[in-house]
Write a protein that holds these residues in place. Structure first.
Motif, PDB file in Angstrom:
ATOM      1  N   ILE A   1      -5.604  -2.445 -14.663  1.00 18.96           N
ATOM      2  CA  ILE A   1      -4.465  -1.753 -15.250  1.00 18.96           C
ATOM      3  C   ILE A   1      -3.321  -1.952 -14.258  1.00 18.96           C
ATOM      4  O   ILE A   1      -3.339  -1.402 -13.155  1.00 18.96           O
ATOM      5  CB  ILE A   1      -4.755  -0.257 -15.455  1.00 18.96           C
ATOM      6  N   VAL A   2      -2.359  -2.771 -14.633  1.00 15.69           N
ATOM      7  CA  VAL A   2      -1.288  -3.142 -13.709  1.00 15.69           C
ATOM      8  C   VAL A   2      -0.055  -2.283 -13.995  1.00 15.69           C
ATOM      9  O   VAL A   2       0.401  -2.194 -15.143  1.00 15.69           O
ATOM     10  CB  VAL A   2      -0.925  -4.633 -13.840  1.00 15.69           C
ATOM     11  N   ILE A   3       0.479  -1.670 -12.951  1.00 11.06           N
ATOM     12  CA  ILE A   3       1.646  -0.798 -13.084  1.00 11.06           C
ATOM     13  C   ILE A   3       2.718  -1.274 -12.111  1.00 11.06           C
ATOM     14  O   ILE A   3       2.457  -1.438 -10.904  1.00 11.06           O
ATOM     15  CB  ILE A   3       1.283   0.664 -12.797  1.00 11.06           C
ATOM     16  N   GLY A   4       3.916  -1.526 -12.618  1.00 15.91           N
ATOM     17  CA  GLY A   4       5.039  -1.905 -11.776  1.00 15.91           C
ATOM     18  C   GLY A   4       5.730  -0.679 -11.214  1.00 15.91           C
ATOM     19  O   GLY A   4       5.798   0.361 -11.865  1.00 15.91           O
TER      20      GLY A   4
ATOM     21  N   ARG B   1     -12.863  -0.686 -14.854  1.00 18.84           N
ATOM     22  CA  ARG B   1     -11.466  -1.067 -14.660  1.00 18.84           C
ATOM     23  C   ARG B   1     -10.941  -0.575 -13.321  1.00 18.84           C
ATOM     24  O   ARG B   1     -11.471   0.369 -12.737  1.00 18.84           O
ATOM     25  CB  ARG B   1     -10.606  -0.516 -15.801  1.00 18.84           C
ATOM     26  N   ARG B   2      -9.887  -1.218 -12.844  1.00 19.68           N
ATOM     27  CA  ARG B   2      -9.228  -0.825 -11.608  1.00 19.68           C
ATOM     28  C   ARG B   2      -7.718  -0.846 -11.813  1.00 19.68           C
ATOM     29  O   ARG B   2      -7.204  -1.587 -12.653  1.00 19.68           O
ATOM     30  CB  ARG B   2      -9.601  -1.766 -10.456  1.00 19.68           C
ATOM     31  N   VAL B   3      -7.032  -0.029 -11.045  1.00 25.06           N
ATOM     32  CA  VAL B   3      -5.571   0.034 -11.107  1.00 25.06           C
ATOM     33  C   VAL B   3      -4.991  -0.851 -10.004  1.00 25.06           C
ATOM     34  O   VAL B   3      -5.459  -0.832  -8.869  1.00 25.06           O
ATOM     35  CB  VAL B   3      -5.067   1.480 -10.930  1.00 25.06           C
TER      36      VAL B   3
ATOM     37  N   PRO C   1       3.171  -9.900 -19.206  1.00 24.23           N
ATOM     38  CA  PRO C   1       2.377  -9.282 -20.279  1.00 24.23           C
ATOM     39  C   PRO C   1       1.238  -8.416 -19.774  1.00 24.23           C
ATOM     40  O   PRO C   1       0.671  -7.634 -20.547  1.00 24.23           O
ATOM     41  CB  PRO C   1       1.842 -10.486 -21.059  1.00 24.23           C
ATOM     42  N   ALA C   2       0.893  -8.524 -18.484  1.00 24.79           N
ATOM     43  CA  ALA C   2      -0.205  -7.721 -17.941  1.00 24.79           C
ATOM     44  C   ALA C   2       0.226  -6.313 -17.556  1.00 24.79           C
ATOM     45  O   ALA C   2      -0.618  -5.442 -17.341  1.00 24.79           O
ATOM     46  CB  ALA C   2      -0.814  -8.428 -16.726  1.00 24.79           C
ATOM     47  N   ILE C   3       1.533  -6.065 -17.451  1.00 27.71           N
ATOM     48  CA  ILE C   3       2.033  -4.748 -17.034  1.00 27.71           C
ATOM     49  C   ILE C   3       1.801  -3.717 -18.131  1.00 27.71           C
ATOM     50  O   ILE C   3       2.245  -3.887 -19.266  1.00 27.71           O
ATOM     51  CB  ILE C   3       3.539  -4.818 -16.699  1.00 27.71           C
ATOM     52  N   SER C   4       1.114  -2.629 -17.784  1.00 18.85           N
ATOM     53  CA  SER C   4       0.888  -1.534 -18.748  1.00 18.85           C
ATOM     54  C   SER C   4       2.050  -0.565 -18.792  1.00 18.85           C
ATOM     55  O   SER C   4       2.295   0.079 -19.820  1.00 18.85           O
ATOM     56  CB  SER C   4      -0.391  -0.770 -18.384  1.00 18.85           C
ATOM     57  N   GLY C   5       2.757  -0.414 -17.689  1.00 17.77           N
ATOM     58  CA  GLY C   5       3.886   0.505 -17.631  1.00 17.77           C
ATOM     59  C   GLY C   5       4.606   0.364 -16.304  1.00 17.77           C
ATOM     60  O   GLY C   5       4.140  -0.323 -15.391  1.00 17.77           O
ATOM     61  N   ILE C   6       5.746   1.013 -16.220  1.00 18.08           N
ATOM     62  CA  ILE C   6       6.593   0.947 -15.029  1.00 18.08           C
ATOM     63  C   ILE C   6       6.892   2.359 -14.545  1.00 18.08           C
ATOM     64  O   ILE C   6       7.108   3.270 -15.359  1.00 18.08           O
ATOM     65  CB  ILE C   6       7.917   0.222 -15.329  1.00 18.08           C
ATOM     66  N   ILE C   7       6.921   2.536 -13.231  1.00 22.77           N
ATOM     67  CA  ILE C   7       7.374   3.786 -12.621  1.00 22.77           C
ATOM     68  C   ILE C   7       8.615   3.460 -11.798  1.00 22.77           C
ATOM     69  O   ILE C   7       8.599   2.547 -10.972  1.00 22.77           O
ATOM     70  CB  ILE C   7       6.286   4.416 -11.751  1.00 22.77           C
ATOM     71  N   MET C   8       9.698   4.193 -12.060  1.00 17.10           N
ATOM     72  CA  MET C   8      10.947   3.990 -11.332  1.00 17.10           C
ATOM     73  C   MET C   8      11.207   5.171 -10.410  1.00 17.10           C
ATOM     74  O   MET C   8      10.708   6.276 -10.644  1.00 17.10           O
ATOM     75  CB  MET C   8      12.108   3.812 -12.317  1.00 17.10           C
ATOM     76  N   GLY C   9      12.001   4.952  -9.374  1.00 11.34           N
ATOM     77  CA  GLY C   9      12.232   5.949  -8.345  1.00 11.34           C
ATOM     78  C   GLY C   9      13.386   6.884  -8.625  1.00 11.34           C
ATOM     79  O   GLY C   9      13.642   7.276  -9.762  1.00 11.34           O
ATOM     80  N   SER C  10      14.147   7.223  -7.574  1.00 11.52           N
ATOM     81  CA  SER C  10      15.117   8.315  -7.646  1.00 11.52           C
ATOM     82  C   SER C  10      16.518   7.887  -8.056  1.00 11.52           C
ATOM     83  O   SER C  10      17.395   8.737  -8.219  1.00 11.52           O
ATOM     84  CB  SER C  10      15.201   9.010  -6.284  1.00 11.52           C
ATOM     85  N   CYS C  11      16.767   6.597  -8.229  1.00 12.92           N
ATOM     86  CA  CYS C  11      18.107   6.102  -8.543  1.00 12.92           C
ATOM     87  C   CYS C  11      18.440   6.350 -10.018  1.00 12.92           C
ATOM     88  O   CYS C  11      17.869   5.709 -10.903  1.00 12.92           O
ATOM     89  CB  CYS C  11      18.185   4.611  -8.218  1.00 12.92           C
ATOM     90  N   ASN C  12      19.378   7.276 -10.275  1.00 15.54           N
ATOM     91  CA  ASN C  12      19.746   7.613 -11.653  1.00 15.54           C
ATOM     92  C   ASN C  12      20.318   6.415 -12.396  1.00 15.54           C
ATOM     93  O   ASN C  12      19.920   6.121 -13.535  1.00 15.54           O
ATOM     94  CB  ASN C  12      20.778   8.747 -11.662  1.00 15.54           C
TER      95      ASN C  12
ATOM     96  N   ALA D   1      -5.494   3.699 -24.744  1.00 21.31           N
ATOM     97  CA  ALA D   1      -4.877   2.767 -25.683  1.00 21.31           C
ATOM     98  C   ALA D   1      -5.709   1.515 -25.886  1.00 21.31           C
ATOM     99  O   ALA D   1      -5.653   0.881 -26.944  1.00 21.31           O
ATOM    100  CB  ALA D   1      -3.473   2.387 -25.200  1.00 21.31           C
ATOM    101  N   GLY D   2      -6.477   1.137 -24.881  1.00 24.80           N
ATOM    102  CA  GLY D   2      -7.273  -0.072 -24.993  1.00 24.80           C
ATOM    103  C   GLY D   2      -6.397  -1.315 -24.990  1.00 24.80           C
ATOM    104  O   GLY D   2      -5.342  -1.363 -24.368  1.00 24.80           O
ATOM    105  N   GLY D   3      -6.841  -2.340 -25.708  1.00 25.23           N
ATOM    106  CA  GLY D   3      -6.126  -3.617 -25.735  1.00 25.23           C
ATOM    107  C   GLY D   3      -6.968  -4.707 -25.116  1.00 25.23           C
ATOM    108  O   GLY D   3      -7.950  -4.453 -24.415  1.00 25.23           O
ATOM    109  N   LYS D   4      -6.599  -5.949 -25.373  1.00 26.02           N
ATOM    110  CA  LYS D   4      -7.319  -7.081 -24.828  1.00 26.02           C
ATOM    111  C   LYS D   4      -7.108  -7.158 -23.320  1.00 26.02           C
ATOM    112  O   LYS D   4      -6.098  -6.702 -22.790  1.00 26.02           O
ATOM    113  CB  LYS D   4      -6.842  -8.379 -25.478  1.00 26.02           C
ATOM    114  N   SER D   5      -8.078  -7.775 -22.625  1.00 26.30           N
ATOM    115  CA  SER D   5      -7.962  -7.940 -21.182  1.00 26.30           C
ATOM    116  C   SER D   5      -6.681  -8.696 -20.850  1.00 26.30           C
ATOM    117  O   SER D   5      -6.432  -9.784 -21.356  1.00 26.30           O
ATOM    118  CB  SER D   5      -9.166  -8.705 -20.636  1.00 26.30           C
ATOM    119  N   GLY D   6      -5.851  -8.080 -19.993  1.00 26.12           N
ATOM    120  CA  GLY D   6      -4.591  -8.704 -19.618  1.00 26.12           C
ATOM    121  C   GLY D   6      -3.480  -8.535 -20.620  1.00 26.12           C
ATOM    122  O   GLY D   6      -2.367  -8.983 -20.390  1.00 26.12           O
ATOM    123  N   GLU D   7      -3.757  -7.879 -21.745  1.00 26.99           N
ATOM    124  CA  GLU D   7      -2.743  -7.658 -22.776  1.00 26.99           C
ATOM    125  C   GLU D   7      -2.789  -6.200 -23.232  1.00 26.99           C
ATOM    126  O   GLU D   7      -3.342  -5.874 -24.277  1.00 26.99           O
ATOM    127  CB  GLU D   7      -2.958  -8.586 -23.966  1.00 26.99           C
ATOM    128  N   PRO D   8      -2.251  -5.292 -22.435  1.00 30.54           N
ATOM    129  CA  PRO D   8      -2.288  -3.875 -22.796  1.00 30.54           C
ATOM    130  C   PRO D   8      -1.510  -3.604 -24.076  1.00 30.54           C
ATOM    131  O   PRO D   8      -0.524  -4.289 -24.379  1.00 30.54           O
ATOM    132  CB  PRO D   8      -1.635  -3.187 -21.595  1.00 30.54           C
TER     133      PRO D   8
END
Length: 397
Positions: free
Chosen positions: A36-39, A75-77, A102-113, A340-347
């Motif tokens: 599970i890849v998270i940016g 699975r691993r994160v 396409p492997a990214i499941s989601g993104i976390i952004m920091g404090s910059c408005n 959510a599941g999804g194919k390997s590498g395609e969340p």
């Protein structure tokens, strides 16, 4: 470093009991495997490196704990961290790279408005669910926000807590120091409406003066001096932690004897640092995670928060208030990706977004409830009043 083994039982309990999104039990089917890849787009240098690095530490610790817990089955994160240098143009490049993967499941952004607000159209068009830790309400409200969420204290809730305390203490006049950015302007407008606005339940506390400072300013003494000249009963400081500490030093130099209130954005280290003695009795709105060692663990969620506080402190030698929001954001994305599941590498990112939009969890930061109408999920009940005593933050009362 090796993981903190003592965290695993409490972590696993919190994952199952306190962080399910829509009432279904956390867990991955045994046959599923892969990453599970998270940016993560964070401010690791530039105007707010302390906050960005605290987020990075929290995210990396949380990833380690999840991967060691066994709660994800096969699975691993994996975390992909990029530095935006508090520059919206660099952030836009980072977000472009993440959304193209396409492997990214989601993104976390920091404090910059401005970074988060600027990313809204891109993450919507590329359909990548994103949780921002930036405080401005515009981050998650308005057009083009279907894929953008926000986790952290909200201005309206912070103002509500401060206004209630002003009434309790019978404070008659205030002055305001705020940043000249989206969140600072939002705070000033919300305070004006709450304290002296047209609403019937307005607190009716005049704001004698307001002064703004740039987020990058390293000297706030002139603005503070102008506020003190108005002789208010209290001064509200609506700035990040570094500037809040500068304001405390300037208030002491000016001989200000009134009361001081910090907005939640001022939260940083548990121990107050150079301004410790001058900050004594300052009041701040924040979550109980900052003072969780003062709280009795009466629920699994509070027990998990106490364990998180211990683990973070043991690993990094101190505690940073906003770390719990980063950990909760990652947990939300991971939970949604697993379900959510999804194919390997395609969340299945559309499904992840849908699950985030109805997320209900008692997180490390407190109760979190997302809805289609409200993508900023931290509940007002998560906030408490803290007070500076003996050079550190304590639970007020």
């Amino acid at each position: 470093m090796r993981p903190i083994r003592s965290a695993i039982p409490a972590l696993l309990a919190s994952a199952i009991l306190a962080t399910s999104l829509t009432g279904c039990q956390f867990g991955a089917p045994e046959e599923e495997s892969g990453e599970i890849v998270i940016g993560a787009d964070l401010e690791l240098s530039g105007a707010a490196p302390q906050v960005g690095k605290a987020y990075q530490r929290a995210l990396e610790l949380k990833v380690e704990q999840l991967n060691e817990s066994g709660a994800l089955g096969g699975r691993r994160v994996r975390l992909d961290v990029r530095d935006n240098k508090f520059d919206p143009s660099i952030s836009a490049t980072n977000i472009g790279d993440f959304t193209a993967d396409p492997a990214i499941s989601g993104i976390i952004m920091g404090s910059c408005n401005e970074c988060a607000i600027g990313a809204a159209k891109t993450v919507k068009s590329k359909q990548v669910p994103t949780i921002a830790l930036a405080p401005a309400g515009d981050v998650a409200a308005g057009a083009d926000r279907e894929y953008m969420f926000k986790l952290g204290p909200n201005a309206r809730d912070n103002v509500g807590a401060i206004a209630a305390e002003l009434r309790t203490r019978q404070i008659e006049t205030v002055a305001l120091l705020h940043t000249a950015d989206k969140y600072g302007e939002e705070g000033a407008a919300t305070l004006a409406n709450e304290l002296v606005g047209p609403e019937e339940d307005a607190t009716d506390v005049p704001i004698l003066a307001k002064r703004s400072v740039k987020v990058t300013d390293t000297d706030v003494s002139q603005a503070v001096g102008a506020l003190v000249e108005e002789e208010p009963d209290a001064i509200i400081v609506w700035t990040p932690a570094d500037q809040a500490n500068l304001a405390i030093g300037s208030l002491r130099s000016e001989g200000f004897k009134g009361q001081v209130f910090f907005d939640a954005v001022a939260a940083a280290d548990l121990f107050i640092g150079n301004s410790g003695r001058a900050a004594e009795n300052t009041t701040m709105v924040f979550t109980q995670t900052m003072v969780i060692d003062d709280v009795i663990a009466t629920t699994p969620a509070k027990a998990a928060s106490k364990q998180w506080f211990r683990d973070y402190t043991a690993r990094f030698g101190g505690y940073y208030g906003y770390s719990s929001f980063a950990a909760d954001a990652l947990q939300l994305v991971v939970d949604a990706a697993v379900r959510a599941g999804g194919k390997s590498g395609e969340p299945d990112r559309a499904r992840i977004r849908s699950l985030l939009e109805t997320a209900e969890t008692d997180g490390l930061s407190g109760p979190i409830r997302m809805t289609p109408e409200n993508h900023s999920g931290l509940m007002p009940q998560a906030l408490s009043l803290l007070v500076a005593r003996g050079g550190r933050w304590r639970l007020a009362g």
